[in-house]
Scaffold this active site. Structure first.
Site, PDB file in Angstrom:
ATOM      1  CG  ASP A   1     -12.247 -13.716   3.650  1.00 19.29           C
ATOM      2  OD1 ASP A   1     -11.392 -14.374   4.268  1.00 19.29           O
ATOM      3  OD2 ASP A   1     -11.970 -12.723   2.942  1.00 19.29           O
TER       4      ASP A   1
ATOM      5  CE1 TYR B   1      -7.883  -5.666   1.723  1.00 18.31           C
ATOM      6  CE2 TYR B   1      -7.473  -7.643   3.010  1.00 18.31           C
ATOM      7  CZ  TYR B   1      -7.097  -6.761   2.023  1.00 18.31           C
ATOM      8  OH  TYR B   1      -5.938  -6.981   1.324  1.00 18.31           O
TER       9      TYR B   1
ATOM     10  CE1 TYR C   1      -3.331  -2.860   0.378  1.00 13.32           C
ATOM     11  CE2 TYR C   1      -2.076  -3.483   2.324  1.00 13.32           C
ATOM     12  CZ  TYR C   1      -3.028  -3.770   1.368  1.00 13.32           C
ATOM     13  OH  TYR C   1      -3.668  -4.963   1.409  1.00 13.32           O
TER      14      TYR C   1
ATOM     15  CE  LYS D   1      -4.187 -11.326   6.694  1.00 15.68           C
ATOM     16  NZ  LYS D   1      -5.346 -10.762   6.002  1.00 15.68           N
TER      17      LYS D   1
HETATM   18  C1  LIG Z   1      -5.660 -10.625   4.582  1.00  8.49           C
HETATM   19  C2  LIG Z   1      -6.998 -10.995   4.125  1.00  8.49           C
HETATM   20  C3  LIG Z   1      -7.232 -11.398   2.796  1.00  8.49           C
HETATM   21  C4  LIG Z   1      -6.140 -11.410   1.750  1.00  8.49           C
HETATM   22  O1  LIG Z   1      -5.128 -12.320   2.045  1.00  8.49           O
HETATM   23  P1  LIG Z   1      -3.696 -12.157   1.328  1.00  8.49           P
HETATM   24  O2  LIG Z   1      -2.946 -13.369   1.764  1.00  8.49           O
HETATM   25  O3  LIG Z   1      -3.116 -10.881   1.853  1.00  8.49           O
HETATM   26  O4  LIG Z   1      -3.932 -12.103  -0.136  1.00  8.49           O
HETATM   27  C5  LIG Z   1      -8.514 -11.759   2.451  1.00  8.49           C
HETATM   28  N1  LIG Z   1      -9.523 -11.729   3.341  1.00  8.49           N
HETATM   29  C6  LIG Z   1      -9.340 -11.359   4.626  1.00  8.49           C
HETATM   30  C7  LIG Z   1     -10.485 -11.376   5.575  1.00  8.49           C
HETATM   31  C8  LIG Z   1      -8.081 -10.961   5.054  1.00  8.49           C
HETATM   32  O5  LIG Z   1      -7.904 -10.572   6.322  1.00  8.49           O
END
Ligand SMILES: *Cc1c(COP(=O)(O)O)cnc(C)c1O
Length: 429
Positions: free
Chosen positions: A250, A153, A21, A279
């Site tokens: 997600d 996000y 960013y 993550k």
């Molecule tokens: C970090 C994140 C993503 C994206 O993951 P990356 O490994 O950075 O591409 C997608 N969804 C959520 C909820 C996140 O916290």
């Protein structure tokens, strides 16, 4: 490292290396990390008089067991001695099979199929593709839009950007070019029947064109660090079932214990049709993510004119990442992780409560191993970061938010230190 070596590294970084960013060249000098162990980052040169910082970020939610954990180090070394990578097309291997099986065991039924990929954003791309292809395969290609709530996000590639918060988020620039998805208002923190009704109404109204609803369950992360009642997940599940719409959770940030449940879906005892993980999947060691789906979704796709999921990253199922992910999951589940997360929750409550009385602080909230201090103004990122570093802590504020999600192995003393640093940052920023 000598101070001139550190200086030259920072200059080369500024000349050539793009950071998250950020502009090119960067406007602020990043700190140079030489090594990390336990919950501490060791800097190559002193910053604000500190050579070591307690990591309040878990490297963006991922390093739940801390750094250089002997069990995870061993898992990587052991796998390295066999093979670091082979292609996944036409070949398979024990680490990936074990990981997929383990993920099916620990996630809610009936998620039974696993697509391994390289990052969270790609896991969301794959999840969206699964949903769109499902409807195409069962003869309803007009169901190709996504619905979400504001404040979310989901990553930085194209489909995820289209379901990130359209106004406050990082991807406003692309609003005219991205696929146009459908947005409900951001979920209130407590349960409100009026809001639930609006969700139900919106899903019903768009059902004819909706492939799926996608949300971050219980915690909206990088879109604003907001928490909401798990009850809304039940509302979404019922409305999706009633209107023939798929549901995607997600759990890339919330998965693996962060919110106090192993997966945030469990707070509501609700199971999605598709779940994205990332993550903390590898304990912060390597980039890997996973998209899980139900037999309904997989069978639907298999019955289509083109019965395959056309996706296959080069490093799909990477053995090193798979092996360390298995080790990280075993390590987590082999201990009373829920008690550790509760302990951190208590420590964050104690450390951050006082911040609520500081001028300029609008809200303090804690859930599981996540602590948030929201200001009533945009944070002065440099001043806030410097103030935290002076206290010996690494945090990375954004917008009006100071927040921390420390590794689960953070001691009570270090939690107190994080609390002190966040308060100092709130005063400075
Ligand atoms: C970090 C994140 C993503 C994206 O993951 P990356 O490994 O950075 O591409 C997608 N969804 C959520 C909820 C996140 O916290």
């Amino acid at each position: 490292m000598r101070s001139d070596e550190v200086r030259s590294l920072v200059e080369l970084d500024r000349a050539h290396v793009w950071h998250p960013y950020g502009p090119m060249p960067g406007r602020t000098d990043p700190l140079v990390v030489e090594s990390a162990s336990g919950v501490r980052l060791r800097l190559a040169g002193p910053a604000e008089g500190r050579r070591e910082l307690v990591d309040g970020m878990s490297s963006w939610w991922s390093a739940i067991h801390g750094y250089q954990h002997p069990v995870l180090d061993e898992a990587v070394r052991d796998q390295l001695a066999r093979m670091s990578h082979v292609m996944f097309g036409g070949l398979t291997h024990e680490p990936a099979v074990r990981l997929a099986t383990r993920l099916v065991e620990i996630t809610p039924e009936p998620l039974r199929h696993v697509f391994l990929c390289d990052s969270g954003s790609v896991a969301v791309e794959v999840g969206v593709k699964m949903c769109l292809q499902y409807w195409r395969s069962v003869g309803r290609p007009e169901k190709h839009r996504m619905l979400t709530w504001r404040g979310g996000y989901h990553g930085d590639t194209w489909q995820p950007m289209a379901v990130c918060d359209p106004d406050g988020g990082m991807h406003q620039l692309w609003s005219g070019v991205l696929p146009r998805q459908i947005f409900a208002d951001a979920p209130p923190s407590g349960f409100e029947e009026v809001y639930a009704d609006r969700l139900r109404e919106l899903i019903a109204r768009h059902a004819h064109e909706l492939a799926a609803v996608i949300v971050e369950p219980v915690v909206q992360g990088a879109g604003g660090m907001r928490f909401h009642s798990p009850e809304y997940l039940r509302v979404l599940r019922e409305a999706c079932d009633a209107n023939d719409v798929l549901l995607v959770f997600d759990e890339i940030a919330t998965g693996f214990g962060r919110t106090g449940a192993l997966f945030a879906a469990e707070h509501a005892a609700v199971s999605p049709d598709v779940m994205c993980l990332g993550k903390a999947l590898t304990g912060g060691y390597l980039s890997m993510a996973a998209t899980l789906c139900t037999p309904r979704v997989a069978d639907g796709i298999s019955q289509g004119e083109i019965p395959v999921l056309a996706h296959g990253p080069t490093f799909m199922g990477n053995p090193l990442a798979s092996a360390v992910a298995c080790a990280s999951i075993d390590l987590l589940l082999g201990q009373d992780w829920a008690r550790e997360v509760k302990r951190i929750e208590a420590g964050l409550h104690a450390g951050l409560a006082e911040a609520g009385t500081l001028p300029g602080v609008r809200d303090v909230r804690v859930l599981g191993a996540i602590g948030v201090v929201q200001l009533d103004h945009p944070v002065d990122m440099e001043a806030a970061t410097r103030a935290a570093v002076r206290e010996g802590v690494w945090i990375r504020p954004f917008r009006d938010l100071l927040y921390t999600m420390p590794p689960f192995v953070t001691s009570d003393e270090d939690l107190a230190l994080i609390g002190r640093a966040v308060r100092a940052a709130a005063t400075a920023g």
